[in-house]
Design an enzyme around this catalytic site. Structure first.
Site, short mmCIF file in Angstrom:
data_model
loop_
_atom_site.label_atom_id
_atom_site.label_comp_id
_atom_site.label_asym_id
_atom_site.label_seq_id
_atom_site.Cartn_x
_atom_site.Cartn_y
_atom_site.Cartn_z
N ASP A 106 -18.18 -56.11 -109.03
CA ASP A 106 -16.99 -56.99 -108.86
C ASP A 106 -16.92 -57.54 -107.44
OD1 ASP A 106 -15.75 -57.06 -111.33
OD2 ASP A 106 -14.58 -55.25 -110.97
N LYS A 130 -11.11 -49.18 -114.71
CA LYS A 130 -12.10 -49.22 -113.63
C LYS A 130 -11.98 -48.05 -112.64
CE LYS A 130 -12.94 -54.16 -113.91
NZ LYS A 130 -12.84 -55.47 -113.28
P1 ATR Z 1 -8.09 -53.49 -113.09
O1 ATR Z 1 -8.74 -52.16 -112.97
O2 ATR Z 1 -8.85 -54.38 -114.00
O3 ATR Z 1 -7.77 -54.13 -111.79
P2 ATR Z 1 -5.54 -52.22 -113.36
O4 ATR Z 1 -6.06 -51.11 -112.51
O5 ATR Z 1 -4.78 -51.88 -114.59
O6 ATR Z 1 -6.71 -53.18 -113.84
O7 ATR Z 1 -4.67 -53.17 -112.39
C1 ATR Z 1 -3.92 -54.18 -112.89
C2 ATR Z 1 -3.09 -54.79 -111.76
O8 ATR Z 1 -2.32 -55.83 -112.33
C3 ATR Z 1 -2.10 -53.83 -111.13
O9 ATR Z 1 -1.97 -54.15 -109.77
C4 ATR Z 1 -0.78 -54.16 -111.85
O10 ATR Z 1 0.38 -53.95 -111.06
P3 ATR Z 1 1.12 -52.51 -110.94
O11 ATR Z 1 0.42 -51.78 -109.82
O12 ATR Z 1 2.51 -52.88 -110.64
O13 ATR Z 1 0.94 -51.85 -112.28
C5 ATR Z 1 -0.95 -55.63 -112.06
N1 ATR Z 1 -0.14 -56.11 -113.19
C6 ATR Z 1 -0.38 -55.91 -114.51
N2 ATR Z 1 0.57 -56.51 -115.26
C7 ATR Z 1 1.43 -57.08 -114.38
C8 ATR Z 1 2.62 -57.87 -114.53
N3 ATR Z 1 3.12 -58.17 -115.73
N4 ATR Z 1 3.23 -58.34 -113.40
C9 ATR Z 1 2.73 -58.04 -112.18
N5 ATR Z 1 1.61 -57.31 -111.99
C10 ATR Z 1 0.97 -56.84 -113.05
#
Ligand code: ATR
Length: 273
Positions: A105, A69
């Protein structure tokens, strides 16, 4: 309606993508209106090449999901004012070869939340700091909520809190801050298929006075929402938001008002399976 050589293509791109119910909702809407469109899902590895290829194939509309995104903004020609402020988009429209980015969103999330609670003055803990979190934080600020970002990676969380002048940033294990919130919103992918046996926060953080909103909708009842219900908290399911984000996308892609009930029923049927 059978596809012809005139049929316009819309799609969703992301990774993972197998869980997406966007094709079911959009195709149900096209069928109901006899609109000459088809909607497909493409699991995406290289975003730049994918967007370029879709543009060459004259795709009409692209829904963008995890984890693209933010990155997708590098490959569009124009951004709506909301997208410029949020720094992320979930919708791209192809206007005669010009790719224009929109964000449904934030409107979808606020519509869903406002149907359940008053937002103004409420303390909100937003779990995650990705593209979806940015859109939700933008909406919450417009509604005068007091927002704290809780994120796994310190740098990402701090950046979001600073950019949007939020209350602050805490880690996902900050029990005090999360317990203290009125509303908890999960914007991370934790709990989403195939990580359905996980919750972004421990059950012990959840209180009966919380309202817990999970934007994950596959499964509908995520581990976080199950545990919230078990402690007596109110919950908001992510499927309401997914419909609320899809309806304006349908209109942007086809130029027609979406058949709301048909798309909602298609979503509900798919979620029951
Ligand atoms: P989107 O654009 O759909 O929001 P993204 O930009 O990849 O997807 O964001 C995913 C979010 O989920 C991020 O905040 C990520 O945390 P990090 O900043 O630490 O990467 C969080 N996230 C994904 N997997 C995670 C996990 N296993 N535990 C905690 N947070 C997670």
């Amino acid at each position: 309606m059978l596809a012809t050589s005139q049929t316009k293509l819309c799609c969703i791109i992301g990774n993972p993508i197998e869980h997406s119910l966007s094709p079911i909702m959009h195709n149900a809407g096209y069928n109901a209106l006899k609109a000459d469109f088809v909607f497909l899902a493409f699991k995406t590895a290289g975003l730049k090449e994918t967007v370029k290829s879709l543009c060459l194939l004259n795709v009409k509309g692209i829904v963008v999901t995890i984890p693209f995104k933010k990155e997708v903004l590098n490959y569009v020609d124009e951004q709506s004012l909301d997208v410029q402020a949020i720094g992320a988009a979930n919708t791209i429209v192809n206007e005669n070869g010009k790719l224009i980015a929109f964000n449904t969103d934030w409107t979808g999330a606020m519509q869903t939340l406002k149907a359940k609670t008053k937002i103004s003055g409420k303390k909100v803990a937003v779990l995650g700091a990705g593209g979806a979190a940015r859109a939700i934080v933008y909406g919450l600020k417009k509604e005068n909520a007091i927002v704290t970002v809780c994120n796994r990676t310190v740098e990402n969380g701090k950046k979001l809190a600073e950019e949007f002048a939020l209350e602050g940033f805490v880690s996902l294990s900050d029990q005090k801050a999360i317990k203290n919130a009125d509303i908890i919103i999960n914007t991370t992918s934790v709990g989403m298929f195939p990580k359905k046996d996980y919750s972004p926060i421990p059950k012990s953080f959840l209180q009966p006075r919380h309202l817990v909103f999970d934007i994950v909708y596959t499964p509908k009842k995520t581990k976080l929402l199950k545990e919230a219900q078990a402690v007596g908290a109110k919950v908001v399911f992510g499927d309401a938001m997914v419909l609320a984000t899809a309806l304006p996308q349908f209109e942007l892609f086809t130029g027609q008002k979406p058949p709301v009930k048909i798309m909602q029923e298609a979503l509900e049927r798919a979620l029951k399976k």
